[in-house]
Design an enzyme around this catalytic site. Structure first.
Site, PDB file in Angstrom:
ATOM      1  N   SER A  11       3.144  -0.492   8.801  1.00 59.00           N
ATOM      2  CA  SER A  11       2.000   0.114   9.487  1.00 59.00           C
ATOM      3  C   SER A  11       1.614  -0.599  10.775  1.00 59.00           C
ATOM      4  CB  SER A  11       0.783   0.160   8.551  1.00 59.00           C
ATOM      5  OG  SER A  11       0.376  -1.149   8.185  1.00 59.00           O
ATOM      6  N   SER A 126      12.276 -13.472   6.821  1.00 59.62           N
ATOM      7  CA  SER A 126      11.794 -14.836   6.670  1.00 59.62           C
ATOM      8  C   SER A 126      11.121 -15.228   7.995  1.00 59.62           C
ATOM      9  CB  SER A 126      12.939 -15.776   6.316  1.00 59.62           C
ATOM     10  OG  SER A 126      12.483 -17.104   6.143  1.00 59.62           O
ATOM     11  N   TYR A 140       2.382 -20.757   4.039  1.00 60.88           N
ATOM     12  CA  TYR A 140       3.169 -19.697   4.682  1.00 60.88           C
ATOM     13  C   TYR A 140       4.617 -20.163   4.834  1.00 60.88           C
ATOM     14  CZ  TYR A 140       5.022 -16.629   8.306  1.00 60.88           C
ATOM     15  OH  TYR A 140       5.815 -15.761   9.020  1.00 60.88           O
ATOM     16  N   LYS A 144       8.066 -18.457   3.141  1.00 55.45           N
ATOM     17  CA  LYS A 144       9.225 -17.990   3.909  1.00 55.45           C
ATOM     18  C   LYS A 144      10.486 -18.766   3.552  1.00 55.45           C
ATOM     19  CE  LYS A 144       7.331 -14.592   6.001  1.00 55.45           C
ATOM     20  NZ  LYS A 144       7.756 -13.211   5.668  1.00 55.45           N
TER      21      LYS A 144
END
Length: 261
Positions: A11, A126, A140, A144
């Site tokens: 989106s 990633s 975060y 990843k």
């Protein structure tokens, strides 16, 4: 034959741009996200990747319409910044639910159809934060890095079924991500949290346009054969090259100098 593509988190940002590039290249494109954003040539499916049943329903919708899914792009994700010791566990779980378990839900929903077809391509998003973990963005970075390990293992598990897997590590991209910022403990750290986040946001604001990243991701996904890993952006490629030729201690020091001020 047109490729049938399912992309998560389409989106906005990289996902939106990637979905559009697939459509421009003649693919039949579906994106699953919680909110719809008009994107020519892209069919929206309302869903939440953290909800297994929601993802399964979206996959069944695509297969019901098209008979197959040729390409899955696991893009949905978010960003969380803050000091490790002051970040609440519920926020860490929120991040992992979206960045990691959302990918797991999508892969596990699509794999049975790809195995049956004897063909398929899975692309997992990633980040350069995986090989270069960022201070005050540790969770975060860890999410990843988990994508890298997952995609690498998955590729070997499913190659006998004709399914190929790769992960992609974009560098800084101008996407205005939904960043969950937690400044708790900034007084303890002497303002380092706020200054570090400001550096991250500045780098993103000066990063690659998402259209460029989306074009590269779609090109990779449409290749006849893929390598296990790709980086996107000249700076990213240079950073990975330097990481191979310098010591881990030196690379660690450079990252610290960039983000701990």
């Amino acid at each position: 034959m047109d490729k049938v593509v399912l992309l998560t988190g389409g989106s906005k940002g990289i996902g939106f741009a990637t979905a559009r590039k697939f459509a421009e290249k003649g693919c039949r494109v579906y994106e699953i996200s919680r909110h719809e954003a008009a994107n020519p040539g892209v069919s929206h499916l309302t869903g939440d990747v953290t909800d297994k049943s929601s993802v399964e329903a979206a996959v069944q919708t695509v297969v019901g319409r098209e008979g197959r899914i040729d390409i899955l792009v696991c893009n949905a994700g978010t960003v969380l910044s803050g000091a490790i010791e002051f970040t609440e566990l519920e926020n860490i779980r929120m991040l992992m639910d979206l960045n990691f378990y959302g990918m797991v839900n999508a892969v596990c929903a699509v794999l049975p159809y790809m195995r049956k077809a004897g063909a398929g391509r899975i692309v997992c998003l990633s980040s350069m934060a995986a090989p270069f973990p960022i201070p005050f963005q540790a969770y975060y970075s860890a999410s990843k890095a988990a994508v890298v390990a997952f995609a690498s293992a998955l590729g070997n598990e499913v190659k006998k079924f004709g399914v190929s897997v790769c992960y992609v590590m974009p560098g800084d991209t101008k996407t205005e991500p939904v960043r969950h910022k937690f400044h708790a403990g900034d007084d303890v750290y002497g303002g380092m949290i706020g200054r570090s986040v400001a550096v991250m946001e500045r780098d993103e604001a000066n990063g690659m346009p998402p259209e460029k990243v989306g074009d590269v991701i779609s090109n990779i996904a449409l290749k006849s054969r893929v390598r296990p890993a790709y980086s996107i952006g000249l700076m990213s490629k240079l950073e990975l090259f330097l990481k191979r030729v310098v010591t881990e201690s030196f690379a660690h020091k450079i990252v610290g100098m960039m983000y701990v001020k």
